[in-house]
Design an enzyme around this catalytic site. Sequence first.
Site, PDB file in Angstrom:
ATOM      1  N   LYS A   1       0.847  -1.208   0.000  1.00 47.55           N
ATOM      2  CA  LYS A   1       0.000   0.000   0.000  1.00 47.55           C
ATOM      3  C   LYS A   1       0.875   1.247   0.000  1.00 47.55           C
ATOM      4  CE  LYS A   1      -1.811   2.640   3.242  1.00 47.55           C
ATOM      5  NZ  LYS A   1      -1.827   3.977   2.619  1.00 47.55           N
TER       6      LYS A   1
ATOM      7  N   GLY B   1       7.426   4.615   8.107  1.00 52.26           N
ATOM      8  CA  GLY B   1       6.548   5.745   8.392  1.00 52.26           C
ATOM      9  C   GLY B   1       6.819   6.288   9.783  1.00 52.26           C
ATOM     10  N   SER B   2       5.785   6.838  10.384  1.00 52.24           N
ATOM     11  CA  SER B   2       5.971   7.504  11.669  1.00 52.24           C
ATOM     12  C   SER B   2       6.149   6.500  12.813  1.00 52.24           C
ATOM     13  CB  SER B   2       4.765   8.397  11.958  1.00 52.24           C
ATOM     14  OG  SER B   2       3.613   7.600  12.041  1.00 52.24           O
ATOM     15  N   THR B   3       6.835   6.926  13.854  1.00 53.66           N
ATOM     16  CA  THR B   3       7.035   6.078  15.031  1.00 53.66           C
ATOM     17  C   THR B   3       5.687   5.767  15.673  1.00 53.66           C
ATOM     18  OG1 THR B   3       9.253   6.923  15.376  1.00 53.66           O
ATOM     19  CG2 THR B   3       8.165   5.994  17.306  1.00 53.66           C
ATOM     20  N   GLU B   4       4.779   6.748  15.622  1.00 51.80           N
ATOM     21  CA  GLU B   4       3.453   6.569  16.214  1.00 51.80           C
ATOM     22  C   GLU B   4       2.722   5.373  15.582  1.00 51.80           C
ATOM     23  OE1 GLU B   4       1.217  10.031  15.334  1.00 51.80           O
ATOM     24  OE2 GLU B   4      -0.569   9.292  16.371  1.00 51.80           O
TER      25      GLU B   4
ATOM     26  N   GLY C   1       4.133   3.077  13.748  1.00 59.18           N
ATOM     27  CA  GLY C   1       5.008   1.913  13.967  1.00 59.18           C
ATOM     28  C   GLY C   1       4.671   1.214  15.277  1.00 59.18           C
TER      29      GLY C   1
ATOM     30  N   GLU D   1      10.737   0.744   9.819  1.00 61.27           N
ATOM     31  CA  GLU D   1      11.682   1.850   9.605  1.00 61.27           C
ATOM     32  C   GLU D   1      10.935   3.110  10.009  1.00 61.27           C
ATOM     33  OE1 GLU D   1      14.709   1.516   8.771  1.00 61.27           O
ATOM     34  OE2 GLU D   1      14.745  -0.526   7.978  1.00 61.27           O
TER      35      GLU D   1
ATOM     36  N   CYS E   1      13.664  10.609   6.768  1.00 67.88           N
ATOM     37  CA  CYS E   1      13.696  10.081   8.137  1.00 67.88           C
ATOM     38  C   CYS E   1      15.097  10.188   8.740  1.00 67.88           C
ATOM     39  CB  CYS E   1      13.194   8.656   8.181  1.00 67.88           C
ATOM     40  SG  CYS E   1      13.897   7.615   6.904  1.00 67.88           S
TER      41      CYS E   1
ATOM     42  N   GLU F   1      10.587  15.046  15.580  1.00 71.62           N
ATOM     43  CA  GLU F   1      10.880  15.015  14.140  1.00 71.62           C
ATOM     44  C   GLU F   1       9.999  16.059  13.447  1.00 71.62           C
ATOM     45  OE1 GLU F   1       9.693  11.429  11.912  1.00 71.62           O
ATOM     46  OE2 GLU F   1      11.677  11.452  11.007  1.00 71.62           O
TER      47      GLU F   1
HETATM   48  P1  NDP Z   1       2.215   7.573   8.732  1.00 74.44           P
HETATM   49  O1  NDP Z   1       3.106   6.768   9.590  1.00 74.44           O
HETATM   50  O2  NDP Z   1       0.830   7.805   9.181  1.00 74.44           O
HETATM   51  O3  NDP Z   1       2.124   6.924   7.259  1.00 74.44           O
HETATM   52  C1  NDP Z   1       2.953   5.936   6.727  1.00 74.44           C
HETATM   53  C2  NDP Z   1       2.113   4.885   6.005  1.00 74.44           C
HETATM   54  O4  NDP Z   1       1.324   4.153   6.935  1.00 74.44           O
HETATM   55  C3  NDP Z   1       1.130   5.475   4.999  1.00 74.44           C
HETATM   56  O5  NDP Z   1       0.986   4.587   3.918  1.00 74.44           O
HETATM   57  C4  NDP Z   1      -0.130   5.531   5.828  1.00 74.44           C
HETATM   58  O6  NDP Z   1      -1.298   5.630   5.078  1.00 74.44           O
HETATM   59  C5  NDP Z   1      -0.052   4.230   6.600  1.00 74.44           C
HETATM   60  N1  NDP Z   1      -0.837   4.180   7.835  1.00 74.44           N
HETATM   61  C6  NDP Z   1      -1.361   5.200   8.552  1.00 74.44           C
HETATM   62  N2  NDP Z   1      -1.997   4.734   9.654  1.00 74.44           N
HETATM   63  C7  NDP Z   1      -1.861   3.391   9.626  1.00 74.44           C
HETATM   64  C8  NDP Z   1      -2.286   2.333  10.497  1.00 74.44           C
HETATM   65  N3  NDP Z   1      -2.952   2.569  11.619  1.00 74.44           N
HETATM   66  N4  NDP Z   1      -1.972   1.064  10.167  1.00 74.44           N
HETATM   67  C9  NDP Z   1      -1.274   0.796   9.055  1.00 74.44           C
HETATM   68  N5  NDP Z   1      -0.846   1.746   8.195  1.00 74.44           N
HETATM   69  C10 NDP Z   1      -1.128   3.028   8.478  1.00 74.44           C
HETATM   70  O7  NDP Z   1       2.896   8.920   8.426  1.00 74.44           O
HETATM   71  P2  NDP Z   1       2.174  10.259   7.938  1.00 74.44           P
HETATM   72  O8  NDP Z   1       2.141  10.232   6.486  1.00 74.44           O
HETATM   73  O9  NDP Z   1       0.877  10.496   8.627  1.00 74.44           O
HETATM   74  O10 NDP Z   1       3.189  11.337   8.469  1.00 74.44           O
HETATM   75  C11 NDP Z   1       3.147  11.707   9.834  1.00 74.44           C
HETATM   76  C12 NDP Z   1       4.532  11.990  10.341  1.00 74.44           C
HETATM   77  O11 NDP Z   1       5.296  10.800  10.290  1.00 74.44           O
HETATM   78  C13 NDP Z   1       5.303  12.981   9.514  1.00 74.44           C
HETATM   79  O12 NDP Z   1       5.032  14.262   9.899  1.00 74.44           O
HETATM   80  C14 NDP Z   1       6.718  12.569   9.765  1.00 74.44           C
HETATM   81  O13 NDP Z   1       7.187  13.183  10.927  1.00 74.44           O
HETATM   82  C15 NDP Z   1       6.633  11.088   9.998  1.00 74.44           C
HETATM   83  N6  NDP Z   1       7.024  10.293   8.835  1.00 74.44           N
HETATM   84  C16 NDP Z   1       8.175   9.628   8.913  1.00 74.44           C
HETATM   85  C17 NDP Z   1       8.608   8.885   7.850  1.00 74.44           C
HETATM   86  C18 NDP Z   1       9.873   8.146   7.913  1.00 74.44           C
HETATM   87  O14 NDP Z   1      10.337   7.637   6.904  1.00 74.44           O
HETATM   88  N7  NDP Z   1      10.475   8.057   9.075  1.00 74.44           N
HETATM   89  C19 NDP Z   1       7.866   8.801   6.595  1.00 74.44           C
HETATM   90  C20 NDP Z   1       6.603   9.514   6.625  1.00 74.44           C
HETATM   91  C21 NDP Z   1       6.237  10.227   7.715  1.00 74.44           C
HETATM   92  P3  NDP Z   1      -1.804   7.099   4.685  1.00 74.44           P
HETATM   93  O15 NDP Z   1      -0.783   7.682   3.799  1.00 74.44           O
HETATM   94  O16 NDP Z   1      -3.041   6.858   3.965  1.00 74.44           O
HETATM   95  O17 NDP Z   1      -2.003   7.834   5.973  1.00 74.44           O
END
Ligand code: NDP
Length: 483
Positions: free
Chosen positions: A185, A237-240, A242, A259, A293, A390
């Site tokens: 996805k 993606g985000s630590t939250e 994760g 990651e 990141c 971050e």
């Molecule tokens: P997210 O962690 O929400 O998104 C990453 C991926 O996970 C997207 O495909 C997202 O879908 C999907 N996702 C969201 N919620 C869930 C869930 N509960 N279960 C499974 N998958 C999920 O990052 P955001 O895009 O919301 O960005 C928020 C913050 O995260 C940024 O401001 C940044 O600080 C950080 N970030 C860090 C990254 C890194 O590489 N370390 C990369 C991206 C963001 P969808 O896009 O539809 O929300």
Amino acid sequence: MEEKLSFEYAPAPESRAVVSIKPKYGHFIAGKFVAGSKHFPTINPATEEVLSQISCAGKAEVDAAVKAARKAYTTTWSKMSGKERGKYLFRIARIMQERAREFAVLETLDNGKPIRESRDVDVPLAAAHFFYHAGWADKLEYAGLGTTPKAHGVAGQIIPWNFPLLMLAWKVAPALAAGNTVVLKPAETTSLTALLFAEVCQQAELPAGVVNIVTGDGTTGALIVNHPGIDKIAFTGSTEVGKIIARAVAPTHKSVTLELGGKAANIVFDDAAIDEAVEGIVNGIFFNQGHVCCAGSRLLLQESIEEEVLEKLKVRMAKIRVGDPMDKNTDVGAINSKEQLLKIAELSASGDSEGAQRWSAPCDLPSKGFWFAPTIFTGVTQAHRIAREEIFGPVLSVLTFRTPQEAIDKANNTPFGLSAGVWSEKGSKVLWASQQLRAGVIWANTFNKFDPTSPFGGYKESGWGREGGRHGLSAYLKGVSHE
Ligand code: NDP
């Protein structure tokens, strides 16, 4: 009258004629594009133009994708020799190279990053990941990962919006090389290059169901994470999020790699080559609008060189060209979404209110789209939010130190541990610092360099496992340690 010499760059726009964007997309399941039900718009963040309508996969679509991946795994992919699997990966890599311009233009339109970066970094590196892993497919027995390495089965992969195609390559290439099939996805705001990649899979005649792509939002991601038919989850993606995923898979059989975020220290010692370090600082935080990141978002300067470095840094920052991402001269493009812009603005405002001093590069920002000028904060202390959280944007927090040990203590004073940079002319100091730093990737006298052969990943809240290299491959094989 004296004529004023001008060194302004003339516009050098890349043509978008090479891409054809459909008005509406569905999902890629079992080798075919299938219509979706609910749709949402995907926009160009530099202009707010609606590019297309993307479908949001629900339970039925995720189920269909997982079933297709399972069928492809049991009937085709797990039975195929590594040599044959490798041929498909080589084919995909070559097609990505052939269609590189199309991928680069589409990535820039959908993500907002400068065409120079998508053309010279994202797309070539994505192809390189497929080439690299194609080479492993028939050599898994010799990778030092056990004599009979076995794939997990079906991998569920969820990727972010900062490097859409590159993150897809980091996930899909090792998964397929190791013998897994995939349900991926892309992020809600950047699905287009993943859907173009689906076309590449068709063009390469990849057996149906080996790669399935479902688009959607966080709820689609959660459906993948919680699907009982999935054996391995890989998330960036985000630590939250994760942490939510770690909790969800903890009571299951699923293997997981994460990651996550970072707050990297970029440490400049007083014996560093200052001009090179200034370039490295700029590349460390302003590359990809700081949506990285592993960005060097905390600059740690030795006190004796603080003034000199900051002066040179401001001169250099004033030369950064911010604007139209499709212009080949642009250095910093658009912020990927309005939400991300609000987050950057809110964290920067906290820097002001907590007492740090803001300086932004003088530049004219376009009136439409989402923009943030390259910014530094000085007088930052470790307690400030901008030193702890971050920001994921073009904002640098500058701290100082007096002794090498103080630099290390400050660098490690974070819940993250993804990357770090060390600038010094002394090899012994670089090696000493690298051994003290709790970070997965440490760059010496450079920053933000990536290669498929080199493992990438974090300590602490920056995640679990590695991607790239032999270590990254091990994450897609059963019973092999990840680090
Ligand atoms: P997210 O962690 O929400 O998104 C990453 C991926 O996970 C997207 O495909 C997202 O879908 C999907 N996702 C969201 N919620 C869930 C869930 N509960 N279960 C499974 N998958 C999920 O990052 P955001 O895009 O919301 O960005 C928020 C913050 O995260 C940024 O401001 C940044 O600080 C950080 N970030 C860090 C990254 C890194 O590489 N370390 C990369 C991206 C963001 P969808 O896009 O539809 O929300």
